[in-house]
Design a protein around this motif. Structure first.
Motif, short mmCIF file in Angstrom:
data_model
loop_
_atom_site.label_atom_id
_atom_site.label_comp_id
_atom_site.label_asym_id
_atom_site.label_seq_id
_atom_site.Cartn_x
_atom_site.Cartn_y
_atom_site.Cartn_z
N LEU A 1 31.86 16.72 -41.17
CA LEU A 1 31.55 15.99 -39.90
C LEU A 1 30.02 16.16 -39.45
O LEU A 1 29.14 15.34 -39.17
CB LEU A 1 32.60 16.18 -38.81
N ARG A 2 29.68 17.71 -39.61
CA ARG A 2 28.16 17.83 -39.31
C ARG A 2 27.28 17.12 -40.03
O ARG A 2 26.46 16.77 -39.63
CB ARG A 2 28.10 19.57 -39.40
N MET A 3 27.59 17.41 -41.44
CA MET A 3 26.78 16.56 -42.21
C MET A 3 26.50 15.14 -42.24
O MET A 3 25.64 14.44 -42.32
CB MET A 3 26.90 16.84 -43.88
N ALA A 4 27.55 14.64 -41.87
CA ALA A 4 27.77 13.22 -41.70
C ALA A 4 26.84 12.69 -40.47
O ALA A 4 26.09 11.88 -40.45
CB ALA A 4 29.14 12.61 -41.31
N ALA A 5 27.14 13.58 -39.52
CA ALA A 5 26.21 13.25 -38.22
C ALA A 5 24.73 13.32 -38.65
O ALA A 5 23.97 12.60 -37.99
CB ALA A 5 26.81 14.49 -37.09
N THR A 6 24.45 14.47 -39.25
CA THR A 6 22.75 14.61 -39.63
C THR A 6 22.66 13.63 -40.51
O THR A 6 21.31 13.07 -40.36
CB THR A 6 22.98 16.06 -40.38
N ALA A 7 23.17 12.90 -41.47
CA ALA A 7 22.69 12.03 -42.29
C ALA A 7 22.61 10.59 -41.43
O ALA A 7 21.67 9.88 -41.59
CB ALA A 7 24.02 11.62 -43.28
N VAL A 8 23.40 10.14 -40.37
CA VAL A 8 23.35 9.21 -39.40
C VAL A 8 21.86 9.65 -38.75
O VAL A 8 21.21 8.72 -38.46
CB VAL A 8 24.57 9.30 -38.60
N ARG A 9 21.75 10.64 -38.28
CA ARG A 9 20.55 10.89 -37.40
C ARG A 9 19.15 10.65 -38.45
O ARG A 9 18.12 10.13 -37.79
CB ARG A 9 20.51 12.39 -36.99
N VAL A 10 19.25 10.97 -39.44
CA VAL A 10 17.87 11.01 -40.49
C VAL A 10 18.04 9.52 -41.23
O VAL A 10 16.74 9.16 -41.64
CB VAL A 10 17.93 12.09 -41.49
N ALA A 11 19.19 8.86 -41.30
CA ALA A 11 18.97 7.81 -42.17
C ALA A 11 19.48 6.65 -41.35
O ALA A 11 19.46 5.56 -41.86
CB ALA A 11 20.19 7.80 -43.39
N GLY A 12 19.89 6.60 -40.11
CA GLY A 12 20.42 5.43 -39.30
C GLY A 12 21.74 5.18 -39.51
O GLY A 12 22.44 5.74 -40.35
N GLY A 13 22.44 4.42 -38.63
CA GLY A 13 23.71 3.88 -38.70
C GLY A 13 24.35 3.16 -39.90
O GLY A 13 25.18 3.39 -40.41
N ALA A 14 23.11 2.61 -40.85
CA ALA A 14 23.47 2.26 -41.91
C ALA A 14 23.79 3.12 -42.82
O ALA A 14 24.23 2.52 -43.93
CB ALA A 14 22.32 1.39 -42.39
N ALA A 15 23.85 4.51 -42.77
CA ALA A 15 24.03 5.43 -43.70
C ALA A 15 25.63 5.43 -43.86
O ALA A 15 26.27 6.09 -45.00
CB ALA A 15 23.88 6.96 -42.99
N LEU A 16 26.47 5.03 -42.96
CA LEU A 16 27.78 4.77 -42.88
C LEU A 16 28.33 3.57 -43.54
O LEU A 16 29.40 3.28 -43.88
CB LEU A 16 28.46 4.71 -41.39
N ARG A 17 27.55 2.65 -43.99
CA ARG A 17 27.79 1.36 -44.72
C ARG A 17 27.93 1.92 -46.25
O ARG A 17 27.06 2.53 -46.77
CB ARG A 17 26.94 0.41 -44.46
N ARG A 18 28.83 0.91 -46.92
CA ARG A 18 28.87 1.32 -48.38
C ARG A 18 27.74 0.61 -49.00
O ARG A 18 26.91 -0.15 -48.96
CB ARG A 18 30.18 0.10 -48.93
N PRO A 19 27.10 1.60 -49.88
CA PRO A 19 25.91 1.40 -50.46
C PRO A 19 26.17 0.31 -51.63
O PRO A 19 26.85 0.22 -51.98
CB PRO A 19 25.49 2.78 -50.97
N PRO A 20 24.75 -0.10 -52.18
CA PRO A 20 25.04 -0.99 -53.37
C PRO A 20 25.66 -0.50 -54.38
O PRO A 20 25.62 0.71 -54.83
CB PRO A 20 23.46 -1.33 -53.67
N ARG A 21 26.41 -1.41 -55.13
CA ARG A 21 27.20 -1.05 -56.44
C ARG A 21 26.22 -1.03 -57.52
O ARG A 21 25.34 -1.93 -57.70
CB ARG A 21 28.32 -2.25 -56.65
N LEU A 22 26.43 -0.04 -58.35
CA LEU A 22 25.35 -0.10 -59.17
C LEU A 22 25.97 -0.49 -60.92
O LEU A 22 27.17 -0.16 -61.19
CB LEU A 22 24.97 1.55 -59.85
N ASP A 23 25.16 -1.39 -61.40
CA ASP A 23 25.70 -1.97 -62.56
C ASP A 23 26.16 -0.93 -63.70
O ASP A 23 26.78 -1.27 -64.66
CB ASP A 23 24.87 -3.23 -63.11
N ALA A 24 25.23 -0.12 -63.81
CA ALA A 24 25.52 1.22 -64.71
C ALA A 24 26.80 2.09 -64.57
O ALA A 24 27.09 2.52 -65.67
CB ALA A 24 24.11 2.08 -64.85
N GLU A 25 27.34 1.79 -63.56
CA GLU A 25 28.38 2.52 -63.50
C GLU A 25 29.86 1.64 -63.80
O GLU A 25 30.07 0.46 -63.58
CB GLU A 25 29.12 2.80 -61.95
N ALA A 26 30.62 2.23 -64.66
CA ALA A 26 31.81 1.60 -65.40
C ALA A 26 32.93 1.65 -64.28
O ALA A 26 33.20 2.77 -63.78
CB ALA A 26 32.20 2.44 -66.66
#
Length: 437
Positions: free
Chosen positions: A114-139
């Motif tokens: 939880l502490r790390m998640a809160a820190t990520a939101v602080r430095v990356a913004g609320g969008a840090a909680l959204r799902r990131p783009p899917r990578l085509d290289a991943e099976a």
């Protein structure tokens, strides 16, 4: 690119490093308080490694790196950030990856997360909680594990990439398994040719023999055996791209009358008996639940007294297999490493007499380092063939594998076994026929 955090760190004068530092000092009982690598962030701030520790830098290129890491904490999130180009290493990547063992016992509590998640939101913004783009290289595998259809898709993901790319990385021998070095100063080609000859001599091949190569790759072993030992060889692979180039190489070498390459699963073979069977760098794809089927199938394909050489990577630590790893998602979908004893037990149960087991662990470290050198020397060419993401996948996986072999976390063994019911041809003096030194 993600939006800046509600508290704009660039205007408050507080750098990302200043926000990250106290969190690293507190989580996992302080296991991350002093890291052996410098952390550098997109805003220009950094957390230097302790003096004299290393010159390497782990570089977070944008807040998107935190987005990937928060969506899948641990290895998978880090590797996604790497493949996406949001996380990079300045310096010796193998050295950096080799430090994983220092932190293997670190455990994050629920409060830490939880502490790390809160820190990520602080430095990356609320969008840090959204799902990131899917990578085509991943099976993303579907269907019954290790079914014929699913295995074909898994093999295609890794091998049907670009023959030109593989030629650049592997060199002219086109051998995608560890070489056999007499000296660290050997060229990759010298060591790979020695390995091919080692296998042929361990199998005690002679003119007129029928050889089966399960997972034949681009045909190098069957060509070696036909050209230098007079055998008739069948190579099978699930990769259409491999088979196409292997047939071209066989034709160019004038070996069409003695070498056949077929797109076929080993479980589909209905051939007569072979004098020898080789499986080099293939059984890692078989799966623990299929090991018995694999060994029994080989036995059925062998003549009484026939020789079977299994060359494969093994797991040396008792870690249960799981799917949320970099290698499983990006490199070898559904691949599994087995303890050596698993395949030895299956051989014994099937009626195969184990005659020789040789570790080639140090040889694989040397091989992987040369492959990485080949990739890095022609990096732009590789990107032109397979794209930036896949090139980054291969760089990470080969460097990480080199570190794992060097540390003894994994190994590779050649196991020679004889089918019961007949006399074998192995020499009494192994230096004359069974081993190349």
């Amino acid at each position: 690119m993600l939006q800046q955090a509600p508290e704009d760190l660039s205007t408050t004068g507080v750098g990302v490093a200043s926000v990250i530092k106290p969190v690293l000092e507190r989580v996992a009982d302080g296991a991350f308080r002093e890291l052996p690598v410098t952390l550098a962030f997109w805003d220009g701030s950094s957390l230097p490694a302790p003096a004299g520790e290393s010159d390497a830098t782990l570089r977070f290129r944008s807040p998107q790196a935190f987005n990937y890491m928060l969506s899948a904490p641990g290895e998978l999130g880090l590797s996604r950030a790497w493949v996406a180009g949001e996380l990079d290493v300045d310096g010796d990547i193998e050295l950096v990856l080799g430090w994983r063992a220092r932190f293997q016992d670190a455990r994050l509590t629920a409060a830490d997360k939880l502490r790390m998640a809160a820190t990520a939101v602080r430095v990356a913004g609320g969008a840090a909680l959204r799902r990131p783009p899917r990578l085509d290289a991943e099976a993303h595998q579907r269907g019954h594990m290790h079914s014929l259809v699913r295995d074909r898709v898994a093999i295609s993901h890794h091998y049907d990439v670009s023959n030109a790319f593989y030629r650049q990385v592997l060199g002219p021998t086109m051998v995608y398994s560890c070489a056999y070095f007499d000296s660290p100063d050997d060229t990759l080609e010298e060591a790979q040719e020695r390995k091919l000859e080692l296998i042929c001599r361990k199998l005690a091949l002679k003119p007129g023999d029928r050889l089966l190569d399960i997972g034949c790759g681009w045909g190098s072993l069957i060509m070696q055996a036909a050209a230098h030992h007079g055998v008739t060889a069948l190579g099978v692979t699930l990769s259409e791209a491999q088979a196409q180039l292997a047939r071209e190489r066989v034709r160019e070498a004038g070996l069409e009358d003695r070498c056949e390459v077929r797109v076929c699963d080993y479980r589909e073979l209905r051939e007569g008996k072979f004098d020898a069977v080789a499986s080099v760098g293939m059984y890692e794809h078989v799966g623990r639940g299929q090991l018995g089927t694999y060994v029994r199938t080989v036995k059925q394909l062998l003549k009484p007294g026939g020789a079977f050489l299994n060359h494969g990577i093994t797991q040396l630590t008792p870690i249960a297999p799981h799917r949320r790893t970099f290698v499983n998602r990006f490199v070898f979908p559904d691949g599994e490493l087995h303890p050596l004893t698993d395949v030895l037990n299956e051989m014994h149960a099937a009626g195969l007499e184990i005659r020789d087991v040789e570790s080639l662990r140090e040889h694989y470290t040397l091989t992987l380092r040369l492959w990485v050198q080949n990739l890095e020397a022609g990096y732009e060419q590789a990107v032109g063939e397979v794209g930036e993401a896949r090139t980054r996948v291969w760089r990470l996986y080969m460097s990480g594998s080199a570190a794992a072999f060097a540390a003894g976390a994994i190994s590779v063994f050649q196991t020679l076994a004889i089918n019961d019911g007949g006399e074998h041809r192995l020499p009494l003096n192994r230096a004359r026929g069974g081993v190349v030194r």
